[in-house]
Design an enzyme around this catalytic site. Sequence first.
Site, mmCIF file in Angstrom:
data_model
loop_
_atom_site.group_PDB
_atom_site.id
_atom_site.type_symbol
_atom_site.label_atom_id
_atom_site.label_comp_id
_atom_site.label_asym_id
_atom_site.label_seq_id
_atom_site.Cartn_x
_atom_site.Cartn_y
_atom_site.Cartn_z
ATOM 1 N N THR A 84 0.819 -1.213 0.000
ATOM 2 C CA THR A 84 0.000 0.000 0.000
ATOM 3 C C THR A 84 0.855 1.266 0.000
ATOM 4 O OG1 THR A 84 -1.433 1.282 1.477
ATOM 5 C CG2 THR A 84 -0.106 -0.377 2.523
ATOM 6 N N ASP A 85 0.266 2.363 -0.463
ATOM 7 C CA ASP A 85 0.970 3.652 -0.390
ATOM 8 C C ASP A 85 1.040 4.172 1.045
ATOM 9 O OD1 ASP A 85 -1.715 4.346 -0.064
ATOM 10 O OD2 ASP A 85 -1.728 5.909 -1.614
ATOM 11 N N GLU A 86 0.260 3.545 1.953
ATOM 12 C CA GLU A 86 0.207 4.060 3.332
ATOM 13 C C GLU A 86 1.533 3.881 4.074
ATOM 14 O OE1 GLU A 86 -3.466 3.292 5.400
ATOM 15 O OE2 GLU A 86 -4.552 3.030 3.521
ATOM 16 N N TYR A 89 -1.890 -0.636 10.953
ATOM 17 C CA TYR A 89 -2.008 -1.290 9.634
ATOM 18 C C TYR A 89 -0.803 -0.964 8.767
ATOM 19 C CZ TYR A 89 -3.296 -1.703 4.688
ATOM 20 O OH TYR A 89 -3.283 -1.972 3.338
ATOM 21 N N LYS A 124 2.229 -3.359 7.313
ATOM 22 C CA LYS A 124 2.518 -3.528 5.890
ATOM 23 C C LYS A 124 3.963 -3.106 5.590
ATOM 24 C CE LYS A 124 0.169 -4.687 2.928
ATOM 25 N NZ LYS A 124 -0.203 -6.035 2.375
HETATM 26 P P1 NAD Z 1 -9.497 -7.552 2.107
HETATM 27 O O1 NAD Z 1 -9.506 -7.266 3.565
HETATM 28 O O2 NAD Z 1 -10.726 -7.275 1.303
HETATM 29 O O3 NAD Z 1 -9.137 -9.075 1.856
HETATM 30 C C1 NAD Z 1 -8.140 -9.741 2.582
HETATM 31 C C2 NAD Z 1 -8.281 -11.228 2.297
HETATM 32 O O4 NAD Z 1 -7.224 -11.894 3.002
HETATM 33 C C3 NAD Z 1 -9.593 -11.828 2.791
HETATM 34 O O5 NAD Z 1 -10.122 -12.707 1.820
HETATM 35 C C4 NAD Z 1 -9.191 -12.571 4.049
HETATM 36 O O6 NAD Z 1 -10.015 -13.704 4.320
HETATM 37 C C5 NAD Z 1 -7.770 -12.993 3.705
HETATM 38 N N1 NAD Z 1 -6.963 -13.222 4.915
HETATM 39 C C6 NAD Z 1 -6.849 -12.406 6.003
HETATM 40 N N2 NAD Z 1 -6.055 -12.967 6.904
HETATM 41 C C7 NAD Z 1 -5.621 -14.154 6.382
HETATM 42 C C8 NAD Z 1 -4.755 -15.167 6.838
HETATM 43 N N3 NAD Z 1 -4.172 -15.099 8.038
HETATM 44 N N4 NAD Z 1 -4.529 -16.230 6.046
HETATM 45 C C9 NAD Z 1 -5.121 -16.317 4.811
HETATM 46 N N5 NAD Z 1 -5.964 -15.394 4.340
HETATM 47 C C10 NAD Z 1 -6.205 -14.320 5.115
HETATM 48 O O7 NAD Z 1 -8.251 -6.752 1.539
HETATM 49 P P2 NAD Z 1 -8.066 -6.016 0.143
HETATM 50 O O8 NAD Z 1 -8.620 -4.650 0.237
HETATM 51 O O9 NAD Z 1 -8.507 -6.916 -0.953
HETATM 52 O O10 NAD Z 1 -6.473 -5.867 0.122
HETATM 53 C C11 NAD Z 1 -5.658 -6.902 -0.415
HETATM 54 C C12 NAD Z 1 -4.203 -6.505 -0.307
HETATM 55 O O11 NAD Z 1 -3.989 -5.292 -1.007
HETATM 56 C C13 NAD Z 1 -3.749 -6.251 1.129
HETATM 57 O O12 NAD Z 1 -2.452 -6.772 1.271
HETATM 58 C C14 NAD Z 1 -3.750 -4.738 1.251
HETATM 59 O O13 NAD Z 1 -2.775 -4.311 2.181
HETATM 60 C C15 NAD Z 1 -3.387 -4.333 -0.156
HETATM 61 N N6 NAD Z 1 -3.903 -3.030 -0.594
HETATM 62 C C16 NAD Z 1 -5.223 -2.717 -0.459
HETATM 63 C C17 NAD Z 1 -5.695 -1.486 -0.908
HETATM 64 C C18 NAD Z 1 -7.155 -1.131 -0.814
HETATM 65 O O14 NAD Z 1 -7.526 0.016 -1.122
HETATM 66 N N7 NAD Z 1 -8.036 -2.016 -0.443
HETATM 67 C C19 NAD Z 1 -4.802 -0.575 -1.489
HETATM 68 C C20 NAD Z 1 -3.450 -0.924 -1.601
HETATM 69 C C21 NAD Z 1 -3.022 -2.154 -1.156
HETATM 70 P P1 TYD Z 2 -10.721 3.823 4.216
HETATM 71 O O1 TYD Z 2 -11.662 3.418 3.135
HETATM 72 O O2 TYD Z 2 -10.839 3.166 5.551
HETATM 73 O O3 TYD Z 2 -9.250 3.684 3.620
HETATM 74 P P2 TYD Z 2 -7.821 4.171 4.236
HETATM 75 O O4 TYD Z 2 -8.005 4.604 5.636
HETATM 76 O O5 TYD Z 2 -7.006 2.927 4.141
HETATM 77 O O6 TYD Z 2 -7.346 5.257 3.345
HETATM 78 O O7 TYD Z 2 -10.878 5.377 4.459
HETATM 79 C C1 TYD Z 2 -10.676 6.309 3.399
HETATM 80 C C2 TYD Z 2 -10.796 7.695 3.973
HETATM 81 O O8 TYD Z 2 -12.149 7.902 4.390
HETATM 82 C C3 TYD Z 2 -9.946 7.910 5.220
HETATM 83 O O9 TYD Z 2 -9.439 9.246 5.199
HETATM 84 C C4 TYD Z 2 -10.930 7.757 6.371
HETATM 85 C C5 TYD Z 2 -12.247 8.234 5.777
HETATM 86 N N1 TYD Z 2 -13.473 7.584 6.312
HETATM 87 C C6 TYD Z 2 -14.530 8.370 6.778
HETATM 88 O O10 TYD Z 2 -14.488 9.613 6.772
HETATM 89 N N2 TYD Z 2 -15.649 7.727 7.253
HETATM 90 C C7 TYD Z 2 -15.753 6.370 7.286
HETATM 91 O O11 TYD Z 2 -16.786 5.843 7.765
HETATM 92 C C8 TYD Z 2 -14.660 5.580 6.773
HETATM 93 C C9 TYD Z 2 -14.716 4.087 6.790
HETATM 94 C C10 TYD Z 2 -13.543 6.238 6.291
#
Ligand code: NAD
Ligand code: TYD
Length: 361
Positions: free
Chosen positions: A137-139, A164, A168
């Site tokens: 992630t960019d975080e 988180y 990561k």
């Molecule tokens: P998500 O929470 O929707 O899905 C996570 C999946 O991992 C789920 O299916 C869960 O069951 C599985 N999981 C969790 N713990 C596990 C374990 N111990 N063993 C096996 N499986 C397990 O997450 P996402 O949003 O799809 O993100 C996927 C990846 O991409 C993550 O690594 C996250 O850090 C990264 N990422 C997400 C975003 C975003 O905006 N969602 C952006 C950048 C990077």
């Molecule tokens: P989120 O979707 O949780 O992603 P991330 O924190 O990983 O960027 O949140 C996106 C942005 O939205 C973040 O600045 C927090 C804000 N947010 C709200 O204002 N209200 C909400 O209920 C949620 C879930 C997020």
Amino acid sequence: MHTYLVTGGAGFIGSNFVHYMFDKYGDDIRIINVDALTYAGNLENLKGVEDKAGYTFIKADITDKEAIEKIFMNNPDIDRVVHFAAESHVDRSIRNPEVFVQTNVLGTAVMLNCAKAAWENSDGTFKEDHRFLHVSTDEVYGSLPDDDNAFFYETTPYDPHSPYSASKASSDMLVKAYMDTYKFPANITNCSNNYGPYQFPEKLIPLMINNALQGKKLPVYGDGKNVRDWLYVEDHCKAIDLVINKGRLFETYNIGGHNEKRNIEIVTIIIETLQDMLDDSDPRKANVTKDLITYVEDRKGHDRRYAIAPDKIKSELGWEPETMFAQGIRKTIAWYFDHEDWMKNVTSGDYQKYYDSMYSV
Ligand code: NAD
Ligand code: TYD
């Protein structure tokens, strides 16, 4: 023909990736999806691929070394690992950091170690054309100041703030250590916020869509001016496919949409798009108004602004985001319209408890 081991393929991005890869490569790939099916994992997300000859699902926890070893042992043809599995929600990490360390750090160590053991030759080199992609992630780069023109580059020092992002960042460091120490064939991608089908409604966009359709308050943290760079999930999947197959080994690639928006803008666009897309005869339409917006207490340690510079992946691999936000949000809302049962299923049971403990509105 490649055999992919995808971890976390029942989650949001992982399931989109599995669909994308089968749509693109058809019978020319095998995918083994390994997922522990936590609250965020949902086999419903994989409807349509389950019957494919090339698809296998294995329920396993990535922290379970024996289980992961066995998967590599039983499937010696695995030559690609795309590692998505993680605990992914910042708010949950603030309340319960330990499971983030367990899954994201220890789980990544297990994945690296098992892949290394399976792919290493007796002379310490690795089998040809075997590759591990760590999805991050960019975080990890921390927070940029408000109203700034600065961006995160691959060279930006890590400065995570939430449990988180710290977990990561730690997992990224482990991957870097494997590449530096063993020349383990890996890449890291650091992507901005994704949105699209199958996203669990704890994250901003699906939470707001779901609440608005039910006429529930839309809880905006703090002043609503935090900035995120939103990327349509399919564009992320395309980038992952490019990096794992064509990226330079050992490199990190930043992935982002150049689509920075304040949270309040996102919420306003969702309301306006819903108003536009809902039929006049739909009883939900009257409820979807800006009056639902409710400012609530800010998230602890809330990062102000994320902004990715995707210059490297663009110049090296020709990747560019293809879905503009106005189009992506309509596609996303249309998907949630068509999948009311999916939303009902994922918001039954524990979700309500989570929501009530998180939000008082
Ligand atoms: P998500 O929470 O929707 O899905 C996570 C999946 O991992 C789920 O299916 C869960 O069951 C599985 N999981 C969790 N713990 C596990 C374990 N111990 N063993 C096996 N499986 C397990 O997450 P996402 O949003 O799809 O993100 C996927 C990846 O991409 C993550 O690594 C996250 O850090 C990264 N990422 C997400 C975003 C975003 O905006 N969602 C952006 C950048 C990077
Ligand atoms: P989120 O979707 O949780 O992603 P991330 O924190 O990983 O960027 O949140 C996106 C942005 O939205 C973040 O600045 C927090 C804000 N947010 C709200 O204002 N209200 C909400 O209920 C949620 C879930 C997020």
